[in-house]
Design a protein around this motif. Structure first.
Motif, PDB file in Angstrom:
ATOM      1  N   THR A 195      -8.493   7.645  10.696  1.00 39.83           N
ATOM      2  CA  THR A 195      -9.929   7.399  10.854  1.00 39.83           C
ATOM      3  C   THR A 195     -10.229   6.698  12.168  1.00 39.83           C
ATOM      4  N   GLU A 196      -9.209   6.057  12.754  1.00 42.95           N
ATOM      5  CA  GLU A 196      -9.437   5.286  13.968  1.00 42.95           C
ATOM      6  C   GLU A 196      -8.673   5.769  15.181  1.00 42.95           C
ATOM      7  N   SER A 197      -7.654   6.619  14.975  1.00 40.62           N
ATOM      8  CA  SER A 197      -6.767   6.934  16.090  1.00 40.62           C
ATOM      9  C   SER A 197      -6.111   8.288  15.915  1.00 40.62           C
ATOM     10  N   ASN A 198      -5.669   8.825  17.027  1.00 40.96           N
ATOM     11  CA  ASN A 198      -4.907  10.068  17.015  1.00 40.96           C
ATOM     12  C   ASN A 198      -3.470   9.789  17.448  1.00 40.96           C
ATOM     13  N   THR A 199      -3.021   8.564  17.227  1.00 36.96           N
ATOM     14  CA  THR A 199      -1.675   8.173  17.620  1.00 36.96           C
ATOM     15  C   THR A 199      -0.641   9.002  16.853  1.00 36.96           C
ATOM     16  N   PRO A 200       0.476   9.338  17.479  1.00 33.93           N
ATOM     17  CA  PRO A 200       1.496  10.112  16.767  1.00 33.93           C
ATOM     18  C   PRO A 200       2.030   9.359  15.548  1.00 33.93           C
ATOM     19  N   VAL A 201       2.217  10.084  14.441  1.00 32.49           N
ATOM     20  CA  VAL A 201       2.743   9.488  13.209  1.00 32.49           C
ATOM     21  C   VAL A 201       3.876  10.362  12.697  1.00 32.49           C
ATOM     22  N   LEU A 202       5.014   9.740  12.486  1.00 30.78           N
ATOM     23  CA  LEU A 202       6.180  10.389  11.906  1.00 30.78           C
ATOM     24  C   LEU A 202       6.494   9.681  10.604  1.00 30.78           C
ATOM     25  N   ILE A 203       6.432  10.397   9.493  1.00 34.40           N
ATOM     26  CA  ILE A 203       6.723   9.796   8.189  1.00 34.40           C
ATOM     27  C   ILE A 203       8.217   9.886   7.937  1.00 34.40           C
ATOM     28  N   VAL A 204       8.815   8.756   7.599  1.00 26.06           N
ATOM     29  CA  VAL A 204      10.213   8.708   7.185  1.00 26.06           C
ATOM     30  C   VAL A 204      10.184   8.172   5.761  1.00 26.06           C
ATOM     31  N   SER A 205      10.617   9.003   4.810  1.00 26.73           N
ATOM     32  CA  SER A 205      10.439   8.642   3.414  1.00 26.73           C
ATOM     33  C   SER A 205      11.604   9.096   2.548  1.00 26.73           C
ATOM     34  N   ALA A 206      11.789   8.361   1.461  1.00 25.78           N
ATOM     35  CA  ALA A 206      12.766   8.751   0.443  1.00 25.78           C
ATOM     36  C   ALA A 206      12.166   9.783  -0.510  1.00 25.78           C
ATOM     37  N   LYS A 207      10.848   9.960  -0.433  1.00 26.98           N
ATOM     38  CA  LYS A 207      10.192  10.966  -1.268  1.00 26.98           C
ATOM     39  C   LYS A 207      10.507  12.350  -0.703  1.00 26.98           C
ATOM     40  N   THR A 208      11.093  13.200  -1.549  1.00 22.37           N
ATOM     41  CA  THR A 208      11.554  14.499  -1.067  1.00 22.37           C
ATOM     42  C   THR A 208      10.817  15.679  -1.699  1.00 22.37           C
ATOM     43  N   GLU A 209       9.837  15.388  -2.534  1.00 22.42           N
ATOM     44  CA  GLU A 209       9.101  16.461  -3.198  1.00 22.42           C
ATOM     45  C   GLU A 209       8.206  17.202  -2.200  1.00 22.42           C
ATOM     46  N   LYS A 210       8.075  18.498  -2.423  1.00 18.96           N
ATOM     47  CA  LYS A 210       7.241  19.340  -1.566  1.00 18.96           C
ATOM     48  C   LYS A 210       5.814  18.799  -1.477  1.00 18.96           C
ATOM     49  N   GLU A 211       5.262  18.340  -2.605  1.00 23.20           N
ATOM     50  CA  GLU A 211       3.882  17.845  -2.635  1.00 23.20           C
ATOM     51  C   GLU A 211       3.715  16.626  -1.733  1.00 23.20           C
ATOM     52  N   ASP A 212       4.726  15.743  -1.712  1.00 22.30           N
ATOM     53  CA  ASP A 212       4.653  14.557  -0.850  1.00 22.30           C
ATOM     54  C   ASP A 212       4.645  14.962   0.623  1.00 22.30           C
ATOM     55  N   LYS A 213       5.517  15.895   0.979  1.00 24.61           N
ATOM     56  CA  LYS A 213       5.582  16.365   2.369  1.00 24.61           C
ATOM     57  C   LYS A 213       4.251  17.015   2.775  1.00 24.61           C
ATOM     58  N   LEU A 214       3.753  17.892   1.917  1.00 18.84           N
ATOM     59  CA  LEU A 214       2.481  18.555   2.220  1.00 18.84           C
ATOM     60  C   LEU A 214       1.338  17.559   2.323  1.00 18.84           C
ATOM     61  N   ARG A 257       0.840  -1.197   0.000  1.00 15.02           N
ATOM     62  CA  ARG A 257       0.000   0.000   0.000  1.00 15.02           C
ATOM     63  C   ARG A 257       0.875   1.247   0.000  1.00 15.02           C
ATOM     64  N   ASP A 258       0.268   2.327  -0.379  1.00 11.62           N
ATOM     65  CA  ASP A 258       0.890   3.638  -0.296  1.00 11.62           C
ATOM     66  C   ASP A 258       0.869   4.077   1.168  1.00 11.62           C
ATOM     67  N   GLY A 259       1.933   4.711   1.651  1.00  6.65           N
ATOM     68  CA  GLY A 259       1.999   5.172   3.035  1.00  6.65           C
ATOM     69  C   GLY A 259       0.915   6.183   3.371  1.00  6.65           C
ATOM     70  N   PHE A 260       0.526   6.980   2.392  1.00  7.74           N
ATOM     71  CA  PHE A 260      -0.532   7.956   2.617  1.00  7.74           C
ATOM     72  C   PHE A 260      -1.864   7.256   2.891  1.00  7.74           C
ATOM     73  N   TYR A 261      -2.103   6.154   2.224  1.00  8.97           N
ATOM     74  CA  TYR A 261      -3.310   5.359   2.456  1.00  8.97           C
ATOM     75  C   TYR A 261      -3.309   4.835   3.896  1.00  8.97           C
ATOM     76  N   VAL A 262      -2.164   4.320   4.321  1.00  7.46           N
ATOM     77  CA  VAL A 262      -2.040   3.798   5.690  1.00  7.46           C
ATOM     78  C   VAL A 262      -2.301   4.916   6.697  1.00  7.46           C
ATOM     79  N   LEU A 263      -1.729   6.092   6.445  1.00 12.60           N
ATOM     80  CA  LEU A 263      -1.934   7.230   7.337  1.00 12.60           C
ATOM     81  C   LEU A 263      -3.413   7.620   7.407  1.00 12.60           C
ATOM     82  N   GLU A 264      -4.081   7.638   6.268  1.00 10.87           N
ATOM     83  CA  GLU A 264      -5.517   7.957   6.261  1.00 10.87           C
ATOM     84  C   GLU A 264      -6.300   6.961   7.108  1.00 10.87           C
ATOM     85  N   LYS A 265      -5.975   5.681   6.998  1.00 10.59           N
ATOM     86  CA  LYS A 265      -6.661   4.645   7.781  1.00 10.59           C
ATOM     87  C   LYS A 265      -6.385   4.831   9.275  1.00 10.59           C
ATOM     88  N   ILE A 266      -5.142   5.142   9.616  1.00 10.30           N
ATOM     89  CA  ILE A 266      -4.800   5.371  11.023  1.00 10.30           C
ATOM     90  C   ILE A 266      -5.618   6.530  11.569  1.00 10.30           C
TER      91      ILE A 266
END
Length: 169
Positions: A16-35, A5-14
């Motif tokens: 919907t069910e939780s307010n747990t802290p999420v820190l994205i660590v990614s090789a994607k460096t584009e501004k759009e990905d970060k935003l 799955r795409d990490g953004f999909y996983v984040l969306e699912k998280i």
């Protein structure tokens, strides 16, 4: 860039069910990905490769902010939202559920005059079978527990014609 799955999909699912802290660590460096990650609810976004000290500092900051929000303190009164406890001068006070919710609402809106209707709706619900006089009774009980002189309240004050306000120290 996860295997299934795409990490953004996983984040969306998280989110919907939780307010747990999420820190994205990614090789994607584009501004759009970060935003996209931050707009979907990530607490922070770190690009690979990353410095471990920077990552640990960011994690520490996330936890400090997250758990600092679990407590509200005003002078000698402290509310712990996670454990649903109230302390006066370091001593735990016995609170009913409604007393706790009422005090929490007032303290979260410190300095703001809240109408009786609004308070009642937030604590008891607009479709409650209770009467608004219940609010007056609960305010009296709260004052007996947290005020130094309940008949001359300094913390939970009446705003005539409106409702109540929690005055900060």
């Amino acid at each position: 860039m996860l295997p299934d799955r795409d990490g953004f999909y996983v984040l969306e699912k998280i989110r919907t069910e939780s307010n747990t802290p999420v820190l994205i660590v990614s090789a994607k460096t584009e501004k759009e990905d970060k935003l996209n990650g931050l707009n979907l609810g990530a607490d922070d976004y770190i690009e690979k490769p990353y410095d471990i000290d920077i990552m640990l500092a960011k994690i520490s900051g996330i936890f400090k902010r997250r758990y600092a929000l679990d407590e509200i303190t005003d002078g000698n009164i402290r509310i712990n939202k996670a454990s649903r406890t109230v302390y006066k001068n370091g001593k735990e006070l016995e609170m009913t559920t409604k007393e706790f919710e009422l005090l929490l609402l007032l303290m979260e809106n410190m300095g703001r005059a809240l109408s009786k209707e609004y308070i009642f709706g937030q604590v008891w619900g607009n479709d409650s079978f209770s009467e608004q006089q219940t609010l007056t009774v609960h305010i009296k009980w709260l004052r007996q527990k947290i005020e130094d002189i309940p008949k001359n309240p300094k913390k939970i004050v009446t705003v005539w014609g409106v409702g109540y306000k929690y005055e900060g120290v």
